[in-house]
Design a protein around this motif. Structure first.
Motif, PDB file in Angstrom:
ATOM      1  N   ILE A  94       0.246   1.346 -11.926  1.00 17.62           N
ATOM      2  CA  ILE A  94      -0.449   1.013 -10.677  1.00 17.62           C
ATOM      3  C   ILE A  94      -1.024  -0.396 -10.746  1.00 17.62           C
ATOM      4  CG2 ILE A  94      -2.393   1.606  -9.184  1.00 17.62           C
ATOM      5  CD1 ILE A  94      -0.153   3.583  -8.964  1.00 17.62           C
ATOM      6  N   PHE A 105      -7.943  -1.229  -1.750  1.00 16.81           N
ATOM      7  CA  PHE A 105      -7.013  -0.102  -1.693  1.00 16.81           C
ATOM      8  C   PHE A 105      -6.521   0.268  -3.091  1.00 16.81           C
ATOM      9  CE2 PHE A 105      -2.780   1.758  -1.232  1.00 16.81           C
ATOM     10  CZ  PHE A 105      -3.038   2.775  -0.322  1.00 16.81           C
ATOM     11  N   THR A 106      -6.331  -0.735  -3.944  1.00 14.51           N
ATOM     12  CA  THR A 106      -5.915  -0.447  -5.314  1.00 14.51           C
ATOM     13  C   THR A 106      -6.980   0.374  -6.035  1.00 14.51           C
ATOM     14  OG1 THR A 106      -4.682  -2.530  -5.378  1.00 14.51           O
ATOM     15  CG2 THR A 106      -5.161  -1.485  -7.484  1.00 14.51           C
ATOM     16  N   CYS A 122       1.451   6.789  -6.842  1.00 20.06           N
ATOM     17  CA  CYS A 122       0.430   7.786  -7.186  1.00 20.06           C
ATOM     18  C   CYS A 122       0.980   9.196  -7.074  1.00 20.06           C
ATOM     19  CB  CYS A 122      -0.785   7.625  -6.271  1.00 20.06           C
ATOM     20  SG  CYS A 122      -1.704   6.093  -6.505  1.00 20.06           S
ATOM     21  N   GLN A 173       0.822  -1.204   0.000  1.00 18.92           N
ATOM     22  CA  GLN A 173       0.000   0.000   0.000  1.00 18.92           C
ATOM     23  C   GLN A 173       0.860   1.259   0.000  1.00 18.92           C
ATOM     24  OE1 GLN A 173      -2.461  -0.617   3.455  1.00 18.92           O
ATOM     25  NE2 GLN A 173      -4.098  -1.572   2.271  1.00 18.92           N
ATOM     26  N   LEU A 213       2.149   1.702  -3.506  1.00 20.78           N
ATOM     27  CA  LEU A 213       1.140   2.224  -4.435  1.00 20.78           C
ATOM     28  C   LEU A 213       0.888   3.709  -4.197  1.00 20.78           C
ATOM     29  CD1 LEU A 213      -1.510  -0.664  -4.478  1.00 20.78           C
ATOM     30  CD2 LEU A 213       0.156  -0.096  -6.241  1.00 20.78           C
ATOM     31  N   THR A 214       0.857   4.103  -2.914  1.00 16.95           N
ATOM     32  CA  THR A 214       0.657   5.523  -2.602  1.00 16.95           C
ATOM     33  C   THR A 214       1.803   6.362  -3.148  1.00 16.95           C
ATOM     34  OG1 THR A 214      -0.544   4.922  -0.590  1.00 16.95           O
ATOM     35  CG2 THR A 214       0.289   7.170  -0.742  1.00 16.95           C
ATOM     36  N   LEU A 274      -7.414   7.986  -7.089  1.00 15.97           N
ATOM     37  CA  LEU A 274      -6.502   9.103  -6.852  1.00 15.97           C
ATOM     38  C   LEU A 274      -5.737   9.459  -8.117  1.00 15.97           C
ATOM     39  CD1 LEU A 274      -5.115  11.085  -4.944  1.00 15.97           C
ATOM     40  CD2 LEU A 274      -3.538   9.255  -4.293  1.00 15.97           C
ATOM     41  N   VAL A 275      -5.287   8.456  -8.860  1.00 12.52           N
ATOM     42  CA  VAL A 275      -4.572   8.717 -10.113  1.00 12.52           C
ATOM     43  C   VAL A 275      -5.475   9.443 -11.092  1.00 12.52           C
ATOM     44  CG1 VAL A 275      -3.502   7.622 -12.111  1.00 12.52           C
ATOM     45  CG2 VAL A 275      -2.982   6.798  -9.820  1.00 12.52           C
ATOM     46  N   ALA A 283       0.017  -3.778  -8.457  1.00 13.01           N
ATOM     47  CA  ALA A 283      -0.984  -4.459  -7.632  1.00 13.01           C
ATOM     48  C   ALA A 283      -1.204  -5.889  -8.103  1.00 13.01           C
ATOM     49  CB  ALA A 283      -2.299  -3.685  -7.672  1.00 13.01           C
ATOM     50  N   GLN A 305      -8.946   2.515  -4.628  1.00 14.57           N
ATOM     51  CA  GLN A 305      -8.803   3.878  -4.123  1.00 14.57           C
ATOM     52  C   GLN A 305      -7.594   4.573  -4.757  1.00 14.57           C
ATOM     53  OE1 GLN A 305      -8.612   2.816   0.066  1.00 14.57           O
ATOM     54  NE2 GLN A 305     -10.704   3.578   0.392  1.00 14.57           N
ATOM     55  N   SER A 306      -6.514   3.828  -4.949  1.00 16.87           N
ATOM     56  CA  SER A 306      -5.323   4.403  -5.573  1.00 16.87           C
ATOM     57  C   SER A 306      -5.604   4.804  -7.008  1.00 16.87           C
ATOM     58  CB  SER A 306      -4.166   3.396  -5.517  1.00 16.87           C
ATOM     59  OG  SER A 306      -3.855   3.045  -4.180  1.00 16.87           O
TER      60      SER A 306
END
Length: 650
Positions: free
Chosen positions: A280, A369-370, A271, A264, A267-268, A376-377, A284, A372-373
């Motif tokens: 991304i 969570f991916t 981003c 996580q 990945l953050t 964000l992207v 993942a 959500q990532s």
């Protein structure tokens, strides 16, 4: 014989010598026989017999003491041997074997009590058939049940012929097969609880002495203590094994959690560093060991790491709603998993995962969570994304509220957010009763995006602004899809199309009135526009389209009269005026009753067989009155006589 001693005295001393030498009983009997043969009187013989009896009593007491000492020694040996066994089967083998040896039984066996109160034979020694081990004892039947129930020993010299206790056919069959007669049963108790029974049996008729019963009882109590100790040890070992397994599981979970946290964090960082969607998803997918596909609300693939099967739109919408409601990844058929991607100018999307194995709890969290990532992207990739969503919401709010704006202003704002200002639009208002309002809002956002429209939530109602000119069809389509998603009927009211964007507010108010009227009429779960509500729709409509109402009610009859110069409309009016009497209608029309009957048959062909039903008849009468009133208002005026003269002269 020494001097001064009588023959009897010497014989009594001989009895003592035999007693000290532990001579067998036959030696005492021989001595007594010799004394009787050479006795000089009954008195001397009587003294010797008394001495022999006393000696025999002393000998019997000593023998009994030796047997008890031997039994105690045997119990000690049994205890030592039992302590060498840590399993229940091995321990009970020792108990039954020693019971046979100590009490000269032909057969010994142990029954254990189950939690429900029943018993079964667990171990047996000396048996000649396979019937005894595993035998279920009927509750309240047989010696063992009596011994366990009363916590006291029970025995019989001949089991099959003894009627003092209830018999069981199964037990009697085993006793008969083994050739048993005498059976002794003692309870096995520990700390006031009965754990089973210990049995000793002989294949001959036998009466058991109190010492034998007591010895078997002692062995049973010793066995009960060992059984409970073994069971306690098993419980402790099981608890230790469970604790060790839990420790291992927690350790593995901590390791997996640390690994998840690292992924996580990675990945953050990607981003924030500007990585694209493909980077991304690849990162993942590598951690998940699965293929990932990102699709927008319209079903278009935006990025992928491998093939993922196509799934129906309804399934996608359901998965998006469920993922939103649970804030977690959702399992789909065929090894698929889905996570909501919320945010961005393109509406809510879906992240699909194709895994060869079921996802663990940690991997489900990683998939969520991916998603959500990815959201964000998408936000970072589109500079307009942070303001676009609010701009669309604000624009629709202005349209619905009727905020004064010039048409050019509305049109320009519409073009900036991708709305065609020249296209016809309808407004649909839905009432998703229940607790699934979040899922309904997610669905509405996806539905509006898929249909190139706008959506908002107002007072627990969903408002859709959609391109199209059929408000009734739009209401039914939206209601049907949301009903399928939520699992209960959803009411929908609609209006439109709007003549222009400035008229959207009036159309919205009409849609609200249609929804409220539909619910008030008991039509909860239905969908309707003003045209679906008959004359009520005429009253609710802002433009009061009388022509459309008349056409829907009696249009075929009016057209028939116009094409064939018939008089069906007037006949229909006369029929209702006369209270539904063909004969009175014929009199008012100055025609024969058969003529009215034929005209009514023709009207039935044109309007359908249900035109005389109360609700339909009411709308027809209202339409006839509206047509008659409109004709009176808009009837051409008769020109003045002067005008007529002028035209005639012309």
């Amino acid at each position: 014989m020494e001097s001064g001693e009588s023959p009897t005295d010497s014989q009594i001393f001989e009895v003592l010598e035999l007693l000290v030498g532990e001579a067998p009983p036959r030696s005492f009997e021989d001595l007594l026989w010799e004394a009787r043969r050479h006795s000089g009187g009954e008195e001397r013989s009587g003294k010797l017999e008394a001495a022999v009896r006393i000696a025999m009593d002393i000998r019997a007491t000593a023998e009994q003491r030796r047997r008890r000492e031997s039994a105690l020694a045997a119990l000690v040996d049994t205890t030592q041997e039992i302590s060498l066994h840590h399993e229940l089967d091995g321990m009970l083998n020792v108990v039954t074997r020693h019971a046979r040896r100590m009490l000269a039984f032909d057969m010994a066996y142990v029954s254990l009590r189950l939690p429900d109160g029943s018993s079964y034979v667990h171990k047996s020694d000396g048996d000649t058939t396979a019937l005894n081990t595993g035998l279920e004892m009927g509750r309240g039947l047989g010696l063992g049940e009596m011994a366990q129930g009363s916590s006291a020993p029970f025995w019989t010299p001949d089991y099959l012929t003894d009627e003092r206790f209830p018999h069981s056919d199964e037990i009697d069959r085993v006793v008969n097969s083994e050739g048993l007669h005498a059976i002794l049963a003692v309870p096995m108790t520990y700390d006031g609880r009965t754990v089973g029974a210990l049995y000793g049996a002989s294949r001959a008729i036998r009466h058991f002495s109190p010492d034998e019963v007591s010895l078997l009882r002692s062995l049973a109590d010793l066995s009960a203590s060992a059984i409970e100790a073994t069971r306690h040890r098993d419980r402790v070992q099981s608890a230790l094994a469970s604790a060790e397994a839990e420790k291992t599981r927690i350790g593995a979970a901590l390791t997996e959690s640390r690994s998840l946290a690292e992924v996580q964090a990675g990945l953050t960082g990607m981003c924030l560093e500007g990585a694209d969607l493909h980077d991304i998803l690849r990162a993942a997918a590598s951690s998940l060991g699965a293929d990932l596909v990102l699709r927008n609300a319209g079903g278009r693939t935006m990025a992928s790491t491998g093939p993922v099967p196509e799934i129906p739109t309804a399934t996608v919408v359901r998965a998006m709603a469920d993922s939103h409601a649970t804030a977690a990844a959702i399992e789909l058929p065929d090894g698929l998993w889905a996570a909501l991607v919320a945010g961005g100018v393109e509406g809510p999307g879906i992240l699909l995962c194709k895994s060869p194995e079921p996802l663990s709890e940690e991997n489900r969290r990683l998939l969520h969570f991916t998603g959500q990532s990815v959201a964000l992207v998408l936000l970072l990739r589109h500079n307009l994304a942070p303001a676009s969503g609010p701009a669309r919401d604000e624009y629709l709010a202005d349209l619905l509220s009727g905020t004064p704006r010039t048409p050019c202003h509305f049109a320009e704002r519409a073009r900036r957010i991708g709305i065609d200002p020249t296209a016809p639009h309808v407004v649909v208002v839905l009432c998703p009763d229940g607790a699934k309002r979040g899922e309904a809002a997610i669905w509405a956002s996806s539905y509006a995006y898929r249909h190139a429209g706008l959506m908002t939530v107002s007072a627990d109602r969903l408002v859709l602004f959609l391109p199209g000119d059929d408000a009734s069809a739009a209401a039914r389509a939206a209601s049907d899809e949301l009903t399928q998603l939520l699992g209960h009927a959803v009411s929908a009211g609609a209006a439109g199309p709007a003549k222009d964007l400035a008229a959207v507010s009036k159309v919205y108010q009409e849609a609200l009135r249609c929804l409220d009227t539909l619910v008030a009429l008991g039509g909860t779960g239905g969908a309707a526009a003003a045209g679906d509500l008959g004359f009520l729709g005429l009253l609710l409509s802002d433009d009061h389209d009388v022509d459309a109402f008349i056409s829907s009610a009696v249009g075929p009859v009016v057209e028939y009269d116009a094409q064939r110069s018939t008089d069906l409309v007037r006949t229909l009016d006369a029929y209702f005026t006369s209270g539904g009497s063909p004969s009175r209608a014929a009199k008012d029309l100055h025609v024969h009753t058969n003529t009215v009957a034929r005209r009514l048959d023709r009207i039935t062909e044109l309007l359908g067989p249900d035109w005389q039903q109360p609700a339909t008849a009411l709308e027809i009468q209202l339409a006839l009155r509206l047509q008659r009133a409109r004709g009176a208002v808009y009837r051409p005026r008769t020109p003045p006589l002067a005008d007529q003269a002028d035209r005639g002269g012309a």
